[in-house]
Enzyme design. Sequence first.
Site, PDB file in Angstrom:
ATOM      1  N   ASP A  78       0.817  -1.214   0.000  1.00  0.00           N
ATOM      2  CA  ASP A  78       0.000   0.000   0.000  1.00  0.00           C
ATOM      3  C   ASP A  78       0.851   1.265   0.000  1.00  0.00           C
ATOM      4  O   ASP A  78       0.311   2.375  -0.097  1.00  0.00           O
ATOM      5  CB  ASP A  78      -0.924   0.000   1.221  1.00  0.00           C
ATOM      6  CG  ASP A  78      -1.966  -1.113   1.147  1.00  0.00           C
ATOM      7  OD1 ASP A  78      -2.294  -1.519   0.010  1.00  0.00           O
ATOM      8  OD2 ASP A  78      -2.430  -1.574   2.205  1.00  0.00           O
ATOM      9  N   GLY A 129      -2.604  -5.527  -8.903  1.00  0.00           N
ATOM     10  CA  GLY A 129      -1.890  -4.476  -8.172  1.00  0.00           C
ATOM     11  C   GLY A 129      -0.595  -4.876  -7.514  1.00  0.00           C
ATOM     12  O   GLY A 129      -0.049  -4.115  -6.707  1.00  0.00           O
ATOM     13  N   HIS A 148      10.432  -9.137 -29.941  1.00  0.00           N
ATOM     14  CA  HIS A 148       9.259  -8.391 -30.395  1.00  0.00           C
ATOM     15  C   HIS A 148       8.956  -7.272 -29.400  1.00  0.00           C
ATOM     16  O   HIS A 148       9.415  -7.304 -28.263  1.00  0.00           O
ATOM     17  CB  HIS A 148       8.044  -9.317 -30.536  1.00  0.00           C
ATOM     18  CG  HIS A 148       7.790 -10.150 -29.317  1.00  0.00           C
ATOM     19  ND1 HIS A 148       8.314 -11.417 -29.163  1.00  0.00           N
ATOM     20  CD2 HIS A 148       7.091  -9.904 -28.175  1.00  0.00           C
ATOM     21  CE1 HIS A 148       7.940 -11.909 -27.994  1.00  0.00           C
ATOM     22  NE2 HIS A 148       7.200 -11.003 -27.370  1.00  0.00           N
ATOM     23  N   ASP A 189      13.736 -14.179 -23.220  1.00  0.00           N
ATOM     24  CA  ASP A 189      12.494 -14.730 -23.753  1.00  0.00           C
ATOM     25  C   ASP A 189      12.752 -15.255 -25.165  1.00  0.00           C
ATOM     26  O   ASP A 189      13.497 -14.657 -25.940  1.00  0.00           O
ATOM     27  CB  ASP A 189      11.436 -13.622 -23.767  1.00  0.00           C
ATOM     28  CG  ASP A 189      10.086 -14.090 -24.248  1.00  0.00           C
ATOM     29  OD1 ASP A 189       9.591 -15.103 -23.721  1.00  0.00           O
ATOM     30  OD2 ASP A 189       9.523 -13.435 -25.145  1.00  0.00           O
ATOM     31  N   GLU A 193      15.578 -18.998 -22.671  1.00  0.00           N
ATOM     32  CA  GLU A 193      14.379 -19.842 -22.696  1.00  0.00           C
ATOM     33  C   GLU A 193      14.491 -20.772 -23.895  1.00  0.00           C
ATOM     34  O   GLU A 193      14.307 -20.373 -25.039  1.00  0.00           O
ATOM     35  CB  GLU A 193      13.110 -19.007 -22.812  1.00  0.00           C
ATOM     36  CG  GLU A 193      11.848 -19.868 -22.887  1.00  0.00           C
ATOM     37  CD  GLU A 193      10.622 -19.134 -23.409  1.00  0.00           C
ATOM     38  OE1 GLU A 193       9.523 -19.723 -23.343  1.00  0.00           O
ATOM     39  OE2 GLU A 193      10.748 -17.995 -23.896  1.00  0.00           O
ATOM     40  N   HIS A 223       5.553 -19.587 -15.651  1.00  0.00           N
ATOM     41  CA  HIS A 223       4.378 -18.832 -16.073  1.00  0.00           C
ATOM     42  C   HIS A 223       3.788 -19.356 -17.379  1.00  0.00           C
ATOM     43  O   HIS A 223       2.687 -18.960 -17.761  1.00  0.00           O
ATOM     44  CB  HIS A 223       4.759 -17.357 -16.245  1.00  0.00           C
ATOM     45  CG  HIS A 223       5.768 -17.119 -17.323  1.00  0.00           C
ATOM     46  ND1 HIS A 223       7.090 -17.509 -17.213  1.00  0.00           N
ATOM     47  CD2 HIS A 223       5.655 -16.548 -18.550  1.00  0.00           C
ATOM     48  CE1 HIS A 223       7.734 -17.189 -18.316  1.00  0.00           C
ATOM     49  NE2 HIS A 223       6.888 -16.599 -19.147  1.00  0.00           N
ATOM     50  N   ASP A 224       4.525 -20.230 -18.078  1.00  0.00           N
ATOM     51  CA  ASP A 224       4.064 -20.770 -19.363  1.00  0.00           C
ATOM     52  C   ASP A 224       3.477 -22.168 -19.255  1.00  0.00           C
ATOM     53  O   ASP A 224       3.049 -22.728 -20.275  1.00  0.00           O
ATOM     54  CB  ASP A 224       5.232 -20.806 -20.357  1.00  0.00           C
ATOM     55  CG  ASP A 224       5.584 -19.437 -20.904  1.00  0.00           C
ATOM     56  OD1 ASP A 224       4.657 -18.623 -21.081  1.00  0.00           O
ATOM     57  OD2 ASP A 224       6.769 -19.172 -21.158  1.00  0.00           O
ATOM     58  N   ASP A 230      -2.035 -20.745 -18.528  1.00  0.00           N
ATOM     59  CA  ASP A 230      -2.260 -19.322 -18.307  1.00  0.00           C
ATOM     60  C   ASP A 230      -3.575 -18.875 -18.948  1.00  0.00           C
ATOM     61  O   ASP A 230      -3.969 -19.398 -19.980  1.00  0.00           O
ATOM     62  CB  ASP A 230      -1.082 -18.503 -18.841  1.00  0.00           C
ATOM     63  CG  ASP A 230      -0.975 -18.492 -20.355  1.00  0.00           C
ATOM     64  OD1 ASP A 230      -1.616 -17.635 -20.981  1.00  0.00           O
ATOM     65  OD2 ASP A 230      -0.236 -19.336 -20.902  1.00  0.00           O
ATOM     66  N   ARG A 278      -1.330 -18.010 -13.075  1.00  0.00           N
ATOM     67  CA  ARG A 278      -0.763 -16.727 -12.659  1.00  0.00           C
ATOM     68  C   ARG A 278      -1.629 -16.070 -11.589  1.00  0.00           C
ATOM     69  O   ARG A 278      -1.917 -14.883 -11.631  1.00  0.00           O
ATOM     70  CB  ARG A 278      -0.609 -15.809 -13.885  1.00  0.00           C
ATOM     71  CG  ARG A 278       0.270 -16.419 -14.971  1.00  0.00           C
ATOM     72  CD  ARG A 278       0.237 -15.632 -16.266  1.00  0.00           C
ATOM     73  NE  ARG A 278       1.069 -16.289 -17.285  1.00  0.00           N
ATOM     74  CZ  ARG A 278       1.194 -15.865 -18.545  1.00  0.00           C
ATOM     75  NH1 ARG A 278       0.548 -14.770 -18.929  1.00  0.00           N
ATOM     76  NH2 ARG A 278       1.946 -16.510 -19.400  1.00  0.00           N
TER      77      ARG A 278
END
Length: 615
Positions: A141, A178, A253, A344, A373, A446-447, A496, A500
């Site tokens: 916060d 957040g 990219h 990546d 990766e 995460h993949d 995903d 996540r």
Amino acid sequence: MENKTIEYNSRDEFYKSPFGATPEEVEITFRAGISRALGQCQATLVVINDETKATDEIPGNWISMKDGTDYYEFRWMPKKTGLYFYHIRALTTSGMSGMLQCNHHSGEFQHTVYRKDFKVPKWLSEGMMYQIFPDRFAKSDTYIAPPIDKDYIIRSDWGGIPNQKDENGFVKNNDFFGGNLAGIQEKLNYLADLGVSVIYLNPITEAYSNHRYDTSDYKNVDPMLGTNEDFKNLCREASQKGIKIILDGVFNHTGDDSIYFNKKRRYDNSDGKGEMGAFNSKDSKYYKWYNFTTYPDKYESWWGIDTLPKVKDDDDNYIDFMIRNPDSVINHWLDLGASGFRLDVADEVPDVFLEELRKHVKEKNPENVILGEVWEDASNKLSYGQRRKYFHGDQLDSVMNYPLKKAIIAYMETGEASILSQAVETLQENYPPQVFNSLMNILGTHDTPRILTVFTENEHRTAKRKLCLSVILWAFLPGIPCIYYGDEIGMSGAKDPLNRGCFDIDKKNDRIYYHHKDVLSIRKRIADIGTYGYKTVMDTGGAFIFIREKAPEPGSDKRETDRIFAGVNLGEEKIIKLPFTKILTFFRMGKVEVIDSHTIKLGKYAGIVVTGNTI
């Protein structure tokens, strides 16, 4: 020629010495046995350079005969780095000829040759890594994100289910819970207590989406997460606790909604001098970064996703911006405190970019790291018809160990331990040892679906047990274990965006959490674990047992060999001999019966970690 007439094993140092990948200009000795029943034999070692197709043919010298088998020796010294394939051709008086085969391989054998000055930072093979998806790990916060001119949703339900497909079937990835950098900073004590020595952050630069692989501005932290000063402070405090931070490098990219492409016109006049994006004007300084087929609406993009226009990574202007310029993107983040990058889609980034990247990252600090990766065996990876050169010593330090993840899951689901032993030994043979010992060992990312979910999908009742057994293997096999945030507390989630979710320590599964802490505390106490060797001890009957050891340094007064003896049994109980003079740590999971000081009975679904030494 039948296989039974041939004796060869590339993983046995009698037949090939030294074992595995070697530096340039190091002589290698090969030996092969050929049955005398075939008559006189002319044996030749045939070595082919994979890039140039140049072939060396080395005649074999007869060295001995035993039990009706003639043994031949060949010596070869590679003078250039690269990937080589070899076989031994045998021509006999009976008119038979053939190519060597053995129990773990058939056809051509691989040999990797790397630069003799190729070094990987020692810290990468020790300690423990922790991967964080920034929007979902911790929210402080103390930081209030400013309003942003884009289509996004602020979630107030920390721990809620991430948004999936909208009414048109698209996943917008525009819901934000957040999480921020200040939140990560407040969790540093938690991470240090877990044993974390390096944090890998998914992208933190400004972007449209919550995953931030669609970069909008390479040089600024996304205002949803904080500021560049916040990142600098995070790196500073983490360093004080012995934790390094590496960033996700997204260099293949950009986002279409970015300074560089500017399809949505949010970044008009981004430099205050009237600069436009490549989509807006052919006069844009970024125009040559992209490949337009029909300007401006049709352009090359990553896997056909038009929100991710692909850049020309080999364009000099692009490389200057990213790497070479004094104020390059690379220099910018290293100066703020990053200790390197995880790249990546490394298999879609060209050699020239990787080589320039390594040169400049290491010039800044030789202790900085570059991880890639790559989902397959990276030593012989073919990408778009091109053989990659990751481990010749000019590009990557190491890669994500997806082959190990795949093999551990397959072993847990089938009980076939040889699947795992073959996977580990193949990497050990093909990778330079400094790479093999520094692999980023993963069970989830995460993949991919979370590891607990992977096991739950097949059999809910045994999922936690399989996860805990996997942790024993993951923590002590060569490489640096990397936790995907929340796996250590038993978080679940399919592919995903469901994998996540938001981290909440109050919802931890105690069994899984304390198992991680116990196992990782043992690893943390083993000094120089990255220098320990590896050997499979057992891979039959459902049991996978391995030993890692470190012999005394030459000239040292120390006489003991330090050892780690670990493994898992998914089959019927096994009697296991412990190769120790002195045991320092004895960790068990499941039914493990101590028979005497050197013998145990390892029950079904049990695991062990034993450390100590022997004279």
